[in-house]
Design a protein around this motif. Structure first.
Motif, PDB file in Angstrom:
ATOM      1  N   GLY A 166       0.828  -1.188   0.000  1.00 36.88           N
ATOM      2  CA  GLY A 166       0.000   0.000   0.000  1.00 36.88           C
ATOM      3  C   GLY A 166       0.868   1.245   0.000  1.00 36.88           C
ATOM      4  O   GLY A 166       1.858   1.308   0.727  1.00 36.88           O
ATOM      5  N   GLY A 167       0.551   2.213  -0.846  1.00 34.64           N
ATOM      6  CA  GLY A 167       1.324   3.443  -0.914  1.00 34.64           C
ATOM      7  C   GLY A 167       2.467   3.398  -1.914  1.00 34.64           C
ATOM      8  O   GLY A 167       3.154   4.397  -2.118  1.00 34.64           O
ATOM      9  N   VAL A 168       2.683   2.246  -2.529  1.00 35.17           N
ATOM     10  CA  VAL A 168       3.720   2.114  -3.564  1.00 35.17           C
ATOM     11  C   VAL A 168       2.977   1.804  -4.860  1.00 35.17           C
ATOM     12  O   VAL A 168       2.778   0.651  -5.226  1.00 35.17           O
ATOM     13  N   ALA A 169       2.566   2.883  -5.548  1.00 34.55           N
ATOM     14  CA  ALA A 169       1.621   2.742  -6.648  1.00 34.55           C
ATOM     15  C   ALA A 169       2.254   2.596  -8.028  1.00 34.55           C
ATOM     16  O   ALA A 169       1.567   2.214  -8.979  1.00 34.55           O
ATOM     17  N   ASP A 170       3.527   2.928  -8.176  1.00 37.96           N
ATOM     18  CA  ASP A 170       4.121   2.849  -9.507  1.00 37.96           C
ATOM     19  C   ASP A 170       5.613   2.531  -9.413  1.00 37.96           C
ATOM     20  O   ASP A 170       6.189   2.421  -8.325  1.00 37.96           O
ATOM     21  N   ARG A 171       6.234   2.395 -10.569  1.00 38.10           N
ATOM     22  CA  ARG A 171       7.650   2.031 -10.627  1.00 38.10           C
ATOM     23  C   ARG A 171       8.535   3.072  -9.942  1.00 38.10           C
ATOM     24  O   ARG A 171       9.519   2.724  -9.288  1.00 38.10           O
ATOM     25  N   ASN A 172       8.199   4.361 -10.079  1.00 40.30           N
ATOM     26  CA  ASN A 172       9.001   5.410  -9.450  1.00 40.30           C
ATOM     27  C   ASN A 172       8.999   5.286  -7.926  1.00 40.30           C
ATOM     28  O   ASN A 172      10.034   5.422  -7.278  1.00 40.30           O
ATOM     29  N   ALA A 173       7.830   5.018  -7.357  1.00 46.71           N
ATOM     30  CA  ALA A 173       7.744   4.841  -5.903  1.00 46.71           C
ATOM     31  C   ALA A 173       8.505   3.581  -5.477  1.00 46.71           C
ATOM     32  O   ALA A 173       9.189   3.580  -4.453  1.00 46.71           O
ATOM     33  N   ALA A 174       8.415   2.534  -6.279  1.00 50.82           N
ATOM     34  CA  ALA A 174       9.129   1.287  -5.973  1.00 50.82           C
ATOM     35  C   ALA A 174      10.641   1.496  -6.075  1.00 50.82           C
ATOM     36  O   ALA A 174      11.399   0.971  -5.261  1.00 50.82           O
ATOM     37  N   GLU A 175      11.072   2.274  -7.037  1.00 56.27           N
ATOM     38  CA  GLU A 175      12.505   2.528  -7.229  1.00 56.27           C
ATOM     39  C   GLU A 175      13.122   3.205  -6.008  1.00 56.27           C
ATOM     40  O   GLU A 175      14.270   2.938  -5.657  1.00 56.27           O
ATOM     41  N   LYS A 176      12.355   4.045  -5.338  1.00 53.46           N
ATOM     42  CA  LYS A 176      12.859   4.732  -4.138  1.00 53.46           C
ATOM     43  C   LYS A 176      13.136   3.764  -2.991  1.00 53.46           C
ATOM     44  O   LYS A 176      13.854   4.098  -2.056  1.00 53.46           O
ATOM     45  N   LEU A 177      12.574   2.560  -3.070  1.00 53.01           N
ATOM     46  CA  LEU A 177      12.759   1.570  -2.006  1.00 53.01           C
ATOM     47  C   LEU A 177      13.879   0.572  -2.324  1.00 53.01           C
ATOM     48  O   LEU A 177      14.226  -0.256  -1.479  1.00 53.01           O
ATOM     49  N   ARG A 178      14.462   0.660  -3.497  1.00 55.56           N
ATOM     50  CA  ARG A 178      15.544  -0.249  -3.899  1.00 55.56           C
ATOM     51  C   ARG A 178      16.671  -0.201  -2.866  1.00 55.56           C
ATOM     52  O   ARG A 178      17.072   0.857  -2.406  1.00 55.56           O
ATOM     53  N   GLY A 179      17.154  -1.383  -2.476  1.00 56.56           N
ATOM     54  CA  GLY A 179      18.270  -1.477  -1.543  1.00 56.56           C
ATOM     55  C   GLY A 179      17.881  -1.354  -0.074  1.00 56.56           C
ATOM     56  O   GLY A 179      18.739  -1.418   0.805  1.00 56.56           O
ATOM     57  N   LYS A 180      16.603  -1.199   0.214  1.00 57.41           N
ATOM     58  CA  LYS A 180      16.149  -1.079   1.604  1.00 57.41           C
ATOM     59  C   LYS A 180      15.709  -2.451   2.134  1.00 57.41           C
ATOM     60  O   LYS A 180      15.335  -3.327   1.382  1.00 57.41           O
ATOM     61  N   TYR A 181      15.771  -2.563   3.436  1.00 60.22           N
ATOM     62  CA  TYR A 181      15.385  -3.815   4.080  1.00 60.22           C
ATOM     63  C   TYR A 181      13.920  -3.795   4.475  1.00 60.22           C
ATOM     64  O   TYR A 181      13.397  -2.772   4.900  1.00 60.22           O
ATOM     65  N   ILE A 182      13.291  -4.947   4.356  1.00 63.53           N
ATOM     66  CA  ILE A 182      11.934  -5.158   4.854  1.00 63.53           C
ATOM     67  C   ILE A 182      12.065  -5.853   6.199  1.00 63.53           C
ATOM     68  O   ILE A 182      12.778  -6.853   6.327  1.00 63.53           O
ATOM     69  N   SER A 183      11.397  -5.312   7.199  1.00 63.48           N
ATOM     70  CA  SER A 183      11.459  -5.850   8.554  1.00 63.48           C
ATOM     71  C   SER A 183      10.060  -6.202   9.041  1.00 63.48           C
ATOM     72  O   SER A 183       9.064  -5.727   8.495  1.00 63.48           O
ATOM     73  N   VAL A 184      10.039  -7.009  10.089  1.00 65.50           N
ATOM     74  CA  VAL A 184       8.790  -7.300  10.789  1.00 65.50           C
ATOM     75  C   VAL A 184       9.061  -7.176  12.282  1.00 65.50           C
ATOM     76  O   VAL A 184      10.197  -7.319  12.729  1.00 65.50           O
ATOM     77  N   THR A 185       8.021  -6.915  13.027  1.00 63.56           N
ATOM     78  CA  THR A 185       8.156  -6.889  14.484  1.00 63.56           C
ATOM     79  C   THR A 185       8.278  -8.330  14.990  1.00 63.56           C
ATOM     80  O   THR A 185       7.901  -9.282  14.294  1.00 63.56           O
ATOM     81  N   ARG A 186       8.815  -8.491  16.179  1.00 61.55           N
ATOM     82  CA  ARG A 186       8.950  -9.820  16.785  1.00 61.55           C
ATOM     83  C   ARG A 186       7.582 -10.510  16.841  1.00 61.55           C
ATOM     84  O   ARG A 186       7.469 -11.705  16.591  1.00 61.55           O
ATOM     85  N   GLU A 187       6.532  -9.759  17.133  1.00 63.23           N
ATOM     86  CA  GLU A 187       5.186 -10.330  17.229  1.00 63.23           C
ATOM     87  C   GLU A 187       4.701 -10.859  15.886  1.00 63.23           C
ATOM     88  O   GLU A 187       3.910 -11.795  15.828  1.00 63.23           O
ATOM     89  N   ASN A 188       5.149 -10.241  14.786  1.00 67.66           N
ATOM     90  CA  ASN A 188       4.720 -10.671  13.458  1.00 67.66           C
ATOM     91  C   ASN A 188       5.698 -11.619  12.784  1.00 67.66           C
ATOM     92  O   ASN A 188       5.482 -12.034  11.646  1.00 67.66           O
ATOM     93  N   ALA A 189       6.757 -11.985  13.483  1.00 65.77           N
ATOM     94  CA  ALA A 189       7.724 -12.937  12.934  1.00 65.77           C
ATOM     95  C   ALA A 189       7.118 -14.332  12.946  1.00 65.77           C
ATOM     96  O   ALA A 189       6.259 -14.654  13.773  1.00 65.77           O
ATOM     97  N   VAL A 190       7.564 -15.150  12.020  1.00 70.90           N
ATOM     98  CA  VAL A 190       7.094 -16.527  11.961  1.00 70.90           C
ATOM     99  C   VAL A 190       7.569 -17.257  13.221  1.00 70.90           C
ATOM    100  O   VAL A 190       8.754 -17.176  13.570  1.00 70.90           O
ATOM    101  N   PRO A 191       6.674 -17.950  13.913  1.00 68.35           N
ATOM    102  CA  PRO A 191       7.094 -18.687  15.113  1.00 68.35           C
ATOM    103  C   PRO A 191       8.149 -19.736  14.745  1.00 68.35           C
ATOM    104  O   PRO A 191       8.047 -20.393  13.712  1.00 68.35           O
ATOM    105  N   LEU A 192       9.139 -19.869  15.601  1.00 72.11           N
ATOM    106  CA  LEU A 192      10.220 -20.811  15.333  1.00 72.11           C
ATOM    107  C   LEU A 192       9.929 -22.166  15.955  1.00 72.11           C
ATOM    108  O   LEU A 192       9.300 -22.260  17.009  1.00 72.11           O
ATOM    109  N   GLU A 193      10.436 -23.201  15.286  1.00 71.56           N
ATOM    110  CA  GLU A 193      10.333 -24.548  15.833  1.00 71.56           C
ATOM    111  C   GLU A 193      11.289 -24.673  17.016  1.00 71.56           C
ATOM    112  O   GLU A 193      12.237 -23.897  17.142  1.00 71.56           O
ATOM    113  N   GLU A 194      11.048 -25.673  17.839  1.00 74.90           N
ATOM    114  CA  GLU A 194      11.938 -25.961  18.970  1.00 74.90           C
ATOM    115  C   GLU A 194      13.369 -26.158  18.457  1.00 74.90           C
ATOM    116  O   GLU A 194      13.583 -26.842  17.458  1.00 74.90           O
TER     117      GLU A 194
END
Length: 169
Positions: A62-90
């Motif tokens: 959401g908020g990334v509507a075209d190639r120009n907006a996407a280009e501004k995000l090149r090289g950036k990391y996508i993160s998640v909060t600990r709560e939204n991280a995939v639960p780990l196996e034992e």
């Protein structure tokens, strides 16, 4: 403990409508298919659509509507909060939680502090000892006796560790 985890690196825009090609930093690109929210530079983006293929993930945010907006995000990391991280196996741990832990033998001898984890079929742990020298060893089940993330302490079997550790000069 770290509150957010980097799960992907935005490689480039994909097409002209704002889709992003993402290099996963997780074990499985399929993980992105259930992602609802992504953090980029601390800003929250709703995941509108996701697909995976060829070892990459492709996201529409959401908020990334075209190639120009996407280009501004090149090289950036996508993160998640600990709560939204995939639960780990034992017996599985987030790399971010392992880094900084002290490494000890079962007799209590301090080997050093973990400074890096190289993801591989068997992860390679880098430890810095008191003299500032690096020691590397594979994170093998028969060498690691316990992992206590809460106390920041990992205990290894001393005899096995001495067999598998590689000391740098």
């Amino acid at each position: 403990m770290q509150k957010t985890f980097n799960i992907g690196l935005i490689v480039k825009p994909q097409g002209v409508r704002g889709e992003l090609k993402v290099q996963p930093l997780t074990d499985d690109a399929e993980r992105f298919l259930t992602l609802k929210e992504a953090l980029i530079d601390g800003a929250s983006y709703k995941v509108l659509s996701a697909r995976a293929g060829g070892g990459s993930a492709y996201l529409w945010l959401g908020g990334v509507a075209d190639r120009n907006a996407a280009e501004k995000l090149r090289g950036k990391y996508i993160s998640v909060t600990r709560e939204n991280a995939v639960p780990l196996e034992e017996g599985r741990y987030f790399i971010a939680d392992i880094i900084g832990c002290g490494l000890f033998t079962e007799s209590g001898e301090c080997i050093g502090r973990i400074t890096d984890v190289t993801a591989a079929r068997t992860d390679i742990i880098t430890v810095e000892n008191e003299q500032g020298k690096a020691i590397r060893f594979p994170f093998l089940k028969d060498a690691v006796l316990s992992v206590d993330i809460e106390s920041g302490r990992i205990t290894v079997r001393g005899s096995r560790f001495s067999e598998i550790a590689v000391y740098e000069d």
